[in-house]
Enzyme design. Sequence first.
Site: not given
Ligand code: DHK
Length: 146
Positions: A11-12, A19, A24, A75, A78, A99, A101, A108
Amino acid sequence: MPRPLLVLNGPNLNMLGTREPATYGHETLADIAELCRRTGSAKDFEVEFQQTNHEGQLIDWIHQSRGRCAGIVINPGAWTHTSVAIRDALVASELPVIEVHLSNVHKREEFRHHSYVSGIAVAVLAGFGSNGYRMAIEHFAQLLEA
Ligand code: DHK
C-alpha cells in the site's frame, strides 16, 4: 526462455515520487518498475511488477506465483509490520523471498522495526532506495545459478 520473477509492492507505494520524498526519494513507482524490468531482462528474468492497496489482492498474486515463478521480491509497505496473512501466503508459495524497503526502517519509528516477513526471507534490504530492488533481482540470479 526468461524465468518469471514476481516483484510485489504494497500500500501507498503507488504514491512514490510525491509521497514523503525525504524518506522515499523522488523516483516514481513507474521508474522502479522500469529499473526492475531492465535489471531482470539482463539476468534472463521476466519481471512481473505489481502494486496494490488491497491486501487480498497481494495474497492472490502470491498464491498464483507458486510453482510458476523463480522467486518473489516484496516491499510489503506497512503490511510488513502488521500482516501474518502475507507471511503465511509467502510460506505457502514455497518460493524464495527477498524483502525490500526503500527506507531504513530501523532508523524510523519503533513500530517499523518489526517485520512479519524477515523471518521467512532469504535476505532483507532496507535503506538502499530503488537500488534495493536491483540488488534483490541480481541476488536471485546468483542464487539460482548456485
Ligand atoms: C514503505 C512503507 O510504505 C512503510 O509503511 C514501511 C517501506 C517502509 C519502505 O521503506 O519502502 O514502513
